[in-house]
Design an enzyme around this catalytic site. Sequence first.
Site, PDB file in Angstrom:
ATOM      1  N   GLU A 376      22.100  -5.173  53.136  1.00 14.54           N
ATOM      2  CA  GLU A 376      23.309  -5.020  53.814  1.00 14.54           C
ATOM      3  C   GLU A 376      23.955  -3.604  52.772  1.00 14.54           C
ATOM      4  O   GLU A 376      23.847  -3.807  51.450  1.00 14.54           O
ATOM      5  CB  GLU A 376      24.546  -5.771  53.873  1.00 14.54           C
ATOM      6  CG  GLU A 376      24.154  -7.036  54.920  1.00 14.54           C
ATOM      7  CD  GLU A 376      25.349  -8.140  54.777  1.00 14.54           C
ATOM      8  OE1 GLU A 376      26.559  -7.647  54.534  1.00 14.54           O
ATOM      9  OE2 GLU A 376      25.055  -9.214  54.967  1.00 14.54           O
TER      10      GLU A 376
HETATM   11  P1  P53 Z   1      33.292  -7.058  56.999  1.00 16.48           P
HETATM   12  C1  P53 Z   1      33.384  -9.563  52.098  1.00 16.48           C
HETATM   13  C2  P53 Z   1      33.853 -10.630  53.139  1.00 16.48           C
HETATM   14  C3  P53 Z   1      33.241 -11.154  54.126  1.00 16.48           C
HETATM   15  C4  P53 Z   1      31.666 -11.195  54.238  1.00 16.48           C
HETATM   16  O1  P53 Z   1      31.853  -7.340  55.929  1.00 16.48           O
HETATM   17  C5  P53 Z   1      31.115 -10.224  53.377  1.00 16.48           C
HETATM   18  C6  P53 Z   1      32.018  -9.526  52.414  1.00 16.48           C
HETATM   19  C7  P53 Z   1      31.207  -8.488  51.737  1.00 16.48           C
HETATM   20  O2  P53 Z   1      30.486  -8.978  50.517  1.00 16.48           O
HETATM   21  O3  P53 Z   1      29.879 -10.079  53.443  1.00 16.48           O
HETATM   22  C8  P53 Z   1      29.089  -9.435  54.273  1.00 16.48           C
HETATM   23  O4  P53 Z   1      32.458  -7.738  58.268  1.00 16.48           O
HETATM   24  C9  P53 Z   1      28.542 -10.289  55.131  1.00 16.48           C
HETATM   25  C10 P53 Z   1      28.641  -9.797  56.598  1.00 16.48           C
HETATM   26  C11 P53 Z   1      29.676  -8.925  56.651  1.00 16.48           C
HETATM   27  C12 P53 Z   1      29.756  -7.902  55.903  1.00 16.48           C
HETATM   28  O5  P53 Z   1      29.572  -8.339  54.662  1.00 16.48           O
HETATM   29  O6  P53 Z   1      34.204  -8.237  56.333  1.00 16.48           O
HETATM   30  O7  P53 Z   1      27.136 -10.741  55.075  1.00 16.48           O
HETATM   31  O8  P53 Z   1      28.419 -10.954  57.543  1.00 16.48           O
HETATM   32  O9  P53 Z   1      29.959  -8.657  58.185  1.00 16.48           O
HETATM   33  C13 P53 Z   1      30.792  -6.882  55.935  1.00 16.48           C
HETATM   34  O10 P53 Z   1      33.481  -5.764  56.991  1.00 16.48           O
END
Ligand code: P53
Length: 479
Positions: A376
């Site tokens: 990611e």
């Molecule tokens: P979003 C923060 C909060 C929640 C999930 O995040 C997160 C993180 C960042 O480390 O982890 C990942 O959608 C996760 C995904 C997520 C992505 O970060 O809040 O593995 O599911 O969508 C991005 O912008």
Amino acid sequence: MTTYKLFPKDFLWGGATAANQCEGAYDVDGRGLANVDVVPIGKDRGPIITGRQKMFDFEEGYFYPAKESIDFYHYYKEDIALLAEMGFKTYRMSIGWTRIFPKGDELEPNEAGLQFYENVFKECRKYGIEPLVTITHFDCPMHLIEHYGGWRNRKLIDFYERLVTTLFTRYKGLVKYWLTFNEINMILHAPFMGAGLYFEEGENVEQVKYQAAHHELVASALATKIAHEIDPENKVGCMLAAGQYYPNTAHPRDYWAAMQEDRENYFFIDVQARGEYPNYAKKKFEKLGLNIEMTEEDLTLLKEHTVDFVSFSYYSSRVASGDPEVNEKTAGNIFASLKNPYLDASEWGWQIDPLGLRITLNAIWDRYQKPMFIVENGLGAVDTPDENGYVEDDYRIDYLREHIKTMNDAINEDGVELLGYTTWGCIDLVSAGTGEMKKRYGFIYVDRDNDGNGTLKRSKKKSFDWYKKVIASQGTDLD
Ligand code: P53
């Protein structure tokens, strides 16, 4: 045009999604309810995903974006065709646990759920796309939460074992790359979303979190063992929400604070990649008065079944201070971090640090010496489409370009071993942190808004053709 050094020929370029953030169809074909379904958009989301506010079912007055999401469940053929058009070598996606075992504790799986993922994998294979499968990306069946207390209960290991055995058996030959738990360290930061943990009044939160973490770690080692037994070709990885901590100043106590923060996250990977609890963790449990129940067999499993590779998400570096008076937190992310005055931030306050990716890659490589996989990375931004759904997302291209450059340096200048790179949310999907649709990461725009309005029509953004060119040129043409 600047030409960059070639990435390895078999480098796995691609993109990533998670079941609950894109599939929708939450009650279709026998799917059961999961924690990820009942987390609404809005101000209560934070308290709910952190296990401080109880939300075990849909309630009036809330909007639950995962119910329909971008309906990948029905659009998967169209979506995978678009990923193939970009030249994807791999597609990271996850299994909705409750499609396979709707309640979690059944003895027999749900055939319709198994068939769905088989179709998805076959669709990928049709285009020569290697599926990279996260077994659980924050999913936990609600039945297991209500009746067993989520991962705090040791029985979850057995249910997970049944899940993975079913998957490895059914998808043998179709899937080779597996990740056991998405962002396993998220259990500390968002325990309801990460591990189905809701805390009752008076519970020792740290005790529950680390006991649940132990269960996940054992389940992960067990999955690694079973994966290798069923098919020696299987490669199993752990998955960390990464991002190196920097000291706020050169003051030794700031460096010490940064090291402590890093250890809090690396702890999980130390166990999964090296096979044992690090001493600093044992000392921490002692200091906090935690009593983590673990058996001799657990420790043997952990020791004997370490992961084949280490995967991680990287969005930003972080900053820590040992000075109690310095606590001006940066907005947005649920990871506590101070502001870094040398970095710009996204519209959601996530600080942008491409060199931090090279630093993180090197730190992880030095620590484990196992092949790595960036699963990611990306920029969540507001996109403004024209009447055809086209978005001029140069900001996204800039973000990705700068990160790909430092990734190239880590491979070609520093010699780290990197298997591949999947950008987050290659097609727009629901944000995990906020539940918004507005926070977009994709090369493909999806017509849907925060309230669930929109046609769900897919359209290519400017970054679509850009990424296609990056892949086709093996990372040498980033213009
Ligand atoms: P979003 C923060 C909060 C929640 C999930 O995040 C997160 C993180 C960042 O480390 O982890 C990942 O959608 C996760 C995904 C997520 C992505 O970060 O809040 O593995 O599911 O969508 C991005 O912008």
